[in-house]
Scaffold this active site. Structure first.
Site, mmCIF file in Angstrom:
data_model
loop_
_atom_site.group_PDB
_atom_site.id
_atom_site.type_symbol
_atom_site.label_atom_id
_atom_site.label_comp_id
_atom_site.label_asym_id
_atom_site.label_seq_id
_atom_site.Cartn_x
_atom_site.Cartn_y
_atom_site.Cartn_z
ATOM 1 C CE LYS A 87 43.106 8.068 -50.640
ATOM 2 N NZ LYS A 87 43.508 9.434 -51.021
ATOM 3 N NE ARG A 136 48.978 14.574 -51.500
ATOM 4 C CZ ARG A 136 47.821 13.944 -51.233
ATOM 5 N NH1 ARG A 136 47.435 13.772 -49.994
ATOM 6 N NH2 ARG A 136 47.064 13.491 -52.204
ATOM 7 C CE1 TYR A 185 47.780 -7.503 -19.836
ATOM 8 C CE2 TYR A 185 47.188 -6.395 -21.873
ATOM 9 C CZ TYR A 185 47.616 -7.529 -21.199
ATOM 10 O OH TYR A 185 47.883 -8.663 -21.900
ATOM 11 C CG MET A 229 48.084 -6.899 -29.575
ATOM 12 S SD MET A 229 49.585 -7.883 -29.569
ATOM 13 C CE MET A 229 50.730 -6.851 -28.681
HETATM 14 C C1 LIG Z 1 42.347 10.258 -51.178
HETATM 15 C C2 LIG Z 1 42.150 11.046 -52.407
HETATM 16 C C3 LIG Z 1 40.861 11.263 -52.915
HETATM 17 C C4 LIG Z 1 39.606 10.849 -52.183
HETATM 18 O O1 LIG Z 1 39.403 11.658 -51.046
HETATM 19 P P1 LIG Z 1 38.057 11.534 -50.167
HETATM 20 O O2 LIG Z 1 38.065 12.708 -49.273
HETATM 21 O O3 LIG Z 1 38.188 10.252 -49.414
HETATM 22 O O4 LIG Z 1 36.919 11.505 -51.112
HETATM 23 C C5 LIG Z 1 40.759 11.888 -54.148
HETATM 24 N N1 LIG Z 1 41.856 12.310 -54.818
HETATM 25 C C6 LIG Z 1 43.104 12.138 -54.337
HETATM 26 C C7 LIG Z 1 44.268 12.646 -55.123
HETATM 27 C C8 LIG Z 1 43.299 11.522 -53.117
HETATM 28 O O5 LIG Z 1 44.537 11.364 -52.631
#
Ligand SMILES: *Cc1c(COP(=O)(O)O)cnc(C)c1O
Length: 386
Positions: free
Chosen positions: A35, A136, A278, A326
């Site tokens: 991700k 969550r 800046y 930037m």
């Molecule tokens: C981001 C995430 C992970 C991975 O977490 P790390 O600490 O980067 O290994 C695993 N499971 C879920 C549901 C996540 O959101």
């Protein structure tokens, strides 16, 4: 070629990290979390490293999953197990079903997806997310007891429950894993509830551990570990590193995969008394040889690092002078080079005996490396090196 900073990904480092998890979590399957543009490493380039090495791939959005399927077709690769762990709409689920991507069902809203799947005549593989204490996404045990997931029992025409998962709230910030253990107990209870109420099979795949738990909490490894940050060679936290040494008896090897480098735009002398950047926050006390680097906060170099950061040139630390801009950094290279020829600076990574880690850059910017890495600009050129 353009004068722009670029990212290098080390294939050797990635292979080392996979081997570490294969050995640490022996018995469990090893999945990689890609991700956030693969934690800023670049989804496509990370697929080159991960696709044949890991057992499953986790992403947050439908678009990422479909990008993986497109990459597989383009490169003639077999389809890997891909699971979308983030929010999905009913329409997304129909498209993902067609592409053989699995999705997470995390709340009663998933009933809309059943209707959409029936209308489209598609079948979907699903992993049920349990909220065991993060607050969550996921069904809580109280919700399961009220029957919130009972609909799965009558959904076998369109849905196969392949897995049950949860996510820890407090494994990185501590060395005592009491809260995580309570979450594990909730998880066992939740799986039983899913089996008795929602018709989930006893052979369902169970997964819970992200990087930290996979390293320091052996009972959390279950059937598969979902390794995010540590697969990129970064420790989730200093506490995790400490705990791993204690729990495992030795410190497992994690090698940072990513380096970030920038060529100079110009190297030149500024006379004593000159101001830099800046706000004129820096004034040269002496004649100073500076390198102007064409990289700034647009590219993901944090502005909060102003006044603290250094980069590496020829294995030497060079202070970032004045404010991060930037599109530019100005660094003091008076003692790092002997002329005004073009040079290459390392913003993250190793150069000779010196290194700037993602953790160090993040500490200058008062944040965590998870944030710094995922903010590396998607536009940056990324290349895989051996
Ligand atoms: C981001 C995430 C992970 C991975 O977490 P790390 O600490 O980067 O290994 C695993 N499971 C879920 C549901 C996540 O959101």
């Amino acid at each position: 070629m353009s004068v722009a900073s670029w990212i290098e990904l080390s294939e050797r480092a990635y292979a080392t990290n996979v081997a570490t998890f294969r050995s640490v979590a022996s018995g469990a399957r090893v999945g990689a979390v890609l991700k956030g543009n693969a934690y800023g490493h670049g989804l496509e380039q990370t697929l080159v490293l991960a696709h044949t090495r890991v057992d499953a791939i986790y992403v947050i959005t439908p678009a990422e999953a479909l990008a993986i399927r497109a990459w597989e077709s383009k490169h003639g690769k077999q389809r890997r197990e891909v699971l979308v762990i983030g929010a999905v709409s009913a329409e997304d689920c129909v498209e993902l079903a067609r592409s053989q991507v699995s999705v997470v069902a995390a709340d009663r809203g998933f009933e809309d997806t059943l209707r959409a799947l029936r209308a489209a005549g598609e079948k979907l593989d699903v992993h049920v997310h349990l909220d065991t204490g993060l607050g969550r996404e996921g069904f809580t045990n109280a919700g399961l007891e009220k029957g919130e997931a009972d609909f799965f029992k009558d959904a076998r025409d369109v849905v196969t429950v392949k897995g049950v998962l949860s996510h820890f709230a407090n494994t990185e910030d501590v060395t005592e894993q009491d809260y995580a253990k309570a979450q594990l107990a909730n998880f066992d209870k939740g799986v039983l509830l899913l089996q008795s109420r929602a018709g989930v099979g006893a052979d369902v795949q169970r997964h819970f551990a992200a990087s930290a738990a996979a390293l320091v909490l052996p009972p959390s490894r279950l059937d598969v570990v979902r390794v995010g940050i540590a697969m990129y060679g970064l420790w989730p936290s200093a506490e995790t590193r400490l705990s791993a040494r204690v729990v495992l008896g030795t410190l497992p090897v994690l090698e940072p995969v990513l380096s970030w480098k920038s060529p100079s735009q110009i190297v030149k002398w500024l006379s004593a008394g000159s101001y830099v950047g800046y706000g004129c926050t820096w004034k040269c006390a002496a004649d100073t040889r500076v390198a102007v680097l064409p990289v700034g906060y647009w590219d993901g170099y944090p502005r909060l690092a102003s006044g603290k950061a250094h980069v590496l040139v020829n294995g030497k630390r060079c202070a970032v002078l004045g404010r991060v801009m930037m599109n530019h950094l100005i660094v003091d290279v008076t003692h790092a080079v002997t002329d005004e020829k073009p040079l290459v600076a390392t913003l993250i990574g190793r150069d000779g005996d010196e290194a700037v880690s993602a953790e160090t850059l993040s500490s200058w910017a008062q944040t965590i490396h998870y944030e710094t890495m995922t903010r590396l600009g998607p536009h940056l050129r990324r290349e895989v090196v051996k």
